[in-house]
Scaffold this motif. Structure first.
Motif, mmCIF file in Angstrom:
data_model
loop_
_atom_site.group_PDB
_atom_site.id
_atom_site.type_symbol
_atom_site.label_atom_id
_atom_site.label_comp_id
_atom_site.label_asym_id
_atom_site.label_seq_id
_atom_site.Cartn_x
_atom_site.Cartn_y
_atom_site.Cartn_z
ATOM 1 N N ASP A 27 -0.639 3.064 2.622
ATOM 2 C CA ASP A 27 -0.608 2.511 1.028
ATOM 3 C C ASP A 27 0.881 2.557 0.587
ATOM 4 O OD1 ASP A 27 -3.220 2.212 0.759
ATOM 5 O OD2 ASP A 27 -3.644 4.319 0.274
ATOM 6 N N VAL A 28 1.591 3.607 0.946
ATOM 7 C CA VAL A 28 2.937 4.025 0.451
ATOM 8 C C VAL A 28 3.646 2.974 1.515
ATOM 9 C CG1 VAL A 28 4.925 5.265 0.659
ATOM 10 C CG2 VAL A 28 2.772 6.501 0.268
ATOM 11 N N LEU A 29 3.663 2.622 2.717
ATOM 12 C CA LEU A 29 4.621 1.385 3.508
ATOM 13 C C LEU A 29 4.220 0.299 2.936
ATOM 14 C CD1 LEU A 29 3.921 3.067 7.000
ATOM 15 C CD2 LEU A 29 5.963 2.985 5.744
ATOM 16 N N ARG A 30 2.803 0.138 2.597
ATOM 17 C CA ARG A 30 2.694 -1.319 2.031
ATOM 18 C C ARG A 30 3.344 -1.447 0.656
ATOM 19 N NH1 ARG A 30 -3.214 -1.947 1.045
ATOM 20 N NH2 ARG A 30 -2.753 -0.780 -0.757
ATOM 21 N N ALA A 31 3.102 -0.358 -0.282
ATOM 22 C CA ALA A 31 4.097 -0.683 -1.534
ATOM 23 C C ALA A 31 5.450 -1.018 -1.320
ATOM 24 C CB ALA A 31 3.979 0.780 -2.201
ATOM 25 N N LEU A 32 6.177 0.022 -0.321
ATOM 26 C CA LEU A 32 7.614 -0.116 0.079
ATOM 27 C C LEU A 32 7.937 -1.465 0.631
ATOM 28 C CD1 LEU A 32 8.534 3.428 1.800
ATOM 29 C CD2 LEU A 32 9.233 2.590 -0.874
ATOM 30 N N GLY A 33 6.862 -2.071 1.361
ATOM 31 C CA GLY A 33 7.397 -3.428 1.719
ATOM 32 C C GLY A 33 7.075 -4.770 0.769
ATOM 33 N N ARG A 37 5.524 -5.278 -7.000
ATOM 34 C CA ARG A 37 4.561 -4.100 -6.891
ATOM 35 C C ARG A 37 3.724 -3.866 -7.979
ATOM 36 N NH1 ARG A 37 9.660 -2.904 -5.061
ATOM 37 N NH2 ARG A 37 9.802 -2.648 -2.728
ATOM 38 N N ASP A 38 2.575 -3.584 -8.022
ATOM 39 C CA ASP A 38 1.515 -3.445 -9.089
ATOM 40 C C ASP A 38 1.115 -1.883 -9.396
ATOM 41 O OD1 ASP A 38 0.041 -2.547 -7.076
ATOM 42 O OD2 ASP A 38 -1.320 -4.532 -6.836
ATOM 43 N N LEU A 39 0.387 -1.640 -10.051
ATOM 44 C CA LEU A 39 0.020 -0.290 -10.551
ATOM 45 C C LEU A 39 -0.552 0.653 -9.296
ATOM 46 C CD1 LEU A 39 -1.191 -0.578 -14.263
ATOM 47 C CD2 LEU A 39 0.838 0.595 -13.680
ATOM 48 N N GLU A 40 -1.237 -0.150 -8.516
ATOM 49 C CA GLU A 40 -1.789 0.522 -7.341
ATOM 50 C C GLU A 40 -0.814 0.961 -6.407
ATOM 51 O OE1 GLU A 40 -4.990 1.645 -6.522
ATOM 52 O OE2 GLU A 40 -5.240 1.139 -8.548
ATOM 53 N N ASP A 41 0.286 0.052 -6.277
ATOM 54 C CA ASP A 41 1.694 0.585 -5.671
ATOM 55 C C ASP A 41 2.191 1.723 -5.951
ATOM 56 O OD1 ASP A 41 1.371 -1.723 -3.510
ATOM 57 O OD2 ASP A 41 2.585 -2.991 -5.039
ATOM 58 N N PHE A 42 2.301 1.607 -7.483
ATOM 59 C CA PHE A 42 2.990 2.721 -7.995
ATOM 60 C C PHE A 42 1.974 4.095 -7.921
ATOM 61 C CE2 PHE A 42 3.376 5.535 -12.110
ATOM 62 C CZ PHE A 42 4.819 5.488 -12.167
ATOM 63 N N LYS A 43 0.867 3.947 -7.730
ATOM 64 C CA LYS A 43 -0.012 5.241 -7.676
ATOM 65 C C LYS A 43 0.398 5.714 -6.410
ATOM 66 C CE LYS A 43 -4.234 4.361 -9.966
ATOM 67 N NZ LYS A 43 -5.756 3.998 -9.694
ATOM 68 N N ALA A 44 0.765 5.055 -5.420
ATOM 69 C CA ALA A 44 1.130 5.264 -3.958
ATOM 70 C C ALA A 44 2.414 6.042 -3.883
ATOM 71 C CB ALA A 44 1.051 4.114 -2.863
#
Length: 370
Positions: A27-33, A37-44
Motif C-alpha cells: 500500500d505504501v509503495l503504491r501511494a508513493l508511486g 493521492r487519495d485518503l487511502e494513500d494518506f492512510k498508508a
C-alpha cells in the motif's frame, strides 16, 4: 446545505485506526508511486508500514514543495490579545480554573505590541485570545482588526468559534484568515478535555470551518493537538476535513498546522507520544496528499527540529513568539499559554532560513506578487 458533520458521522474512530494499521508495504509503495493521492494513500503514508520509507517520502515532499512554492517560506508573528477564558481545558494554561492574573490588552497596549512586531519586519500577524465572549467577543476583535488593519498585509485570528454573520462582519473589518483547531476528532475524549464552557460543544466547533466557508473567508487553518489522542487517527480526520472543505468551498485557501502538546501551568502529560520522526512522516504525508495546502510549524518545536523540517514541506513558520498577552513589550512577565521551545530571535531564524537557500516572505502568498 449539509456540513462536514454529515460525513464525519459516517466514520468510526476505532475502525479508522484499524484501517491505518492494516496498511502494508504494498500500500505504501503504491501511494508513493501515484501522482495523485487519495485518503487511502494518506492512510498508508501515515501508517507504521511507511516508516522504512521516510527518506523517500521526505525527498518527494521537498520536490513537491519546491515545485509549488519555490524556495520561499513565509514568516508570521502571533500576538496574544487576552488570556481571559470561560472554558475549562485540561491542556491549556489559560483554562478558567487556573488561578492566574488575567489580562486583556487595551488599544494603546495593542499598538505598542504592534510597533514591536512591525520593527521586526512582520507583515503577517496572528491575533490570539482565550474564549471569553463578554470581554473578547466579536466587538473587541472587530475593534482590534480596525485598529491595526492598515499596518499588515494579512491578519489571521485564532479565537472562539463564531457565527457566520459574525465572521462576515470581521471580514469587512480586514480579517483574512481564521485558524480553528478541532484539538481532537475523538468525540468522547474531546469531552474529557473540554468539560465546561462553550468549547465543550464538539459539533459547534466541528462545523466552524463550514461557517467560515459560507462567510467567504480567504483562508481556513485546520489542525489537531497531538498528544490528546492517537495522532494517526486525528491526522486522518484532519485530512478528511480538509478534502471536504476544498471540494465544498473551492475558492478558499487552506493551511494545516501540527501543534504537539507542550508544558504549561497544569502540566497535562501526552496520552500518546508523537516522536520527531512521526511528525516528519506526517508533514511529508500531507504534502504528498496535497501539493497546494500550506503547512505551518510553530515555535512549540525545538531549534533542531525546525532547522531540519523547513526544507521538507513547511511553507510558513513563526519566530520569537510570545504566548502571553503583552508578551513582546507590555507585560513580558505574564503567564504564557504554553512554553515555546524555539526562542531564537527573528533575525537568527531569518539567517537560518537563508543559509538553507530559502527566501523569506513577509506577506501572505496571495499578495506575494504585488
Amino acid at each position: 446545505m449539509g456540513s462536514f458533520k454529515d460525513i464525519f458521522d459516517t466514520y468510526n474512530w476505532d475502525q479508522t485506526i484499524e484501517s491505518i494499521f492494516s496498511k502494508t508495504e504494498h500500500d505504501v509503495l503504491r501511494a508513493l508511486g501515484n501522482t495523485k493521492r487519495d485518503l487511502e494513500d494518506f492512510k498508508a503514508l501515515i501508517s507504521p508500514a511507511a516508516t522504512p520509507y521516510l527518506e523517500q517520502m521526505a525527498q518527494l515532499s521537498r520536490q513537491l514543495t519546491k515545485k509549488r512554492f519555490g524556495n520561499t517560506i513565509q514568516m508570521y508573528s502571533p500576538m496574544y490579545l487576552s488570556n481571559e477564558c470561560q472554558n475549562i481545558c485540561t491542556y491549556c494554561g489559560f483554562s478558567m480554573t487556573n488561578k492566574i492574573p488575567r489580562r486583556t490588552l487595551t488599544d494603546d497596549e495593542i499598538l505598542k505590541e504592534v510597533a514591536y512586531i512591525k520593527s521586526k519586519g512582520y507583515d503577517h500577524i496572528l491575533l490570539v485570545t482565550g474564549e471569553a465572549n463578554r470581554t473578547v467577543g466579536v466587538d473587541y476583535i472587530d475593534n482590534a482588526l480596525q485598529l491595526i488593519r492598515s499596518q499588515f498585509a494579512n491578519i489571521t485570528i485564532e479565537v472562539q468559534p463564531l457565527l457566520q454573520d459574525e465572521y462576515e462582519q470581521l471580514i469587512e473589518s480586514g480579517l483574512y484568515a481564521v485558524l480553528v483547531y478541532q484539538e481532537t476528532y475523538h468525540r468522547d475524549e474531546y469531552k474529557k478535555h473540554h468539560p465546561k464552557g462553550k468549547k465543550s460543544n464538539f459539533d459547534f466547533r466541528l462545523d466552524t470551518p463550514d461557517r467560515l466557508g459560507k462567510a467567504g473567508i480567504h483562508k481556513i487553518g485546520l489542525g489537531a493537538l497531538f498528544g490528546l489522542e492517537d495522532w494517526r487517527a486525528d491526522s486522518f480526520f484532519t485530512a478528511l476535513h480538509l478534502k471536504y472543505l476544498q471540494k465544498t468551498y473551492w475558492k478558499t485557501k487552506y493551511s494545516v498546522s501540527f501543534p504537539r502538546l507542550r508544558p504549561h501551568s497544569v502540566g497535562l502529560e501526552p496520552k500518546v507520544e508523537m516522536t520527531d520522526p512521526d511528525l516528519v512522516q506526517l508533514i511529508c504525508a500531507f504534502r504528498l496528499l496535497d501539493e497546494d495546502v500550506e503547512l505551518s510549524i510553530s515555535t512549540r518545536e525545538s531549534e533542531i527540529f525546525r532547522n531540519n523540517i523547513v526544507n521538507l514541506g513547511i511553507t510558513s513558520i513563526s519566530a520569537e513568539s510570545k504566548t502571553n498577552p503583552g508578551g513582546y513589550s507590555v507585560a513580558p512577565e505574564s503567564l504564557e499559554q504554553f512554553e515555546i521551545s524555539d526562542e531564537r530571535p527573528t533575525e537568527e531564524i531569518t539567517a537560518m532560513l537563508k543559509s538553507q537557500g530559502l527566501d523569506v516572505v513577509w506577506k501572505d502568498w496571495a499578495n506575494n506578487w504585488e
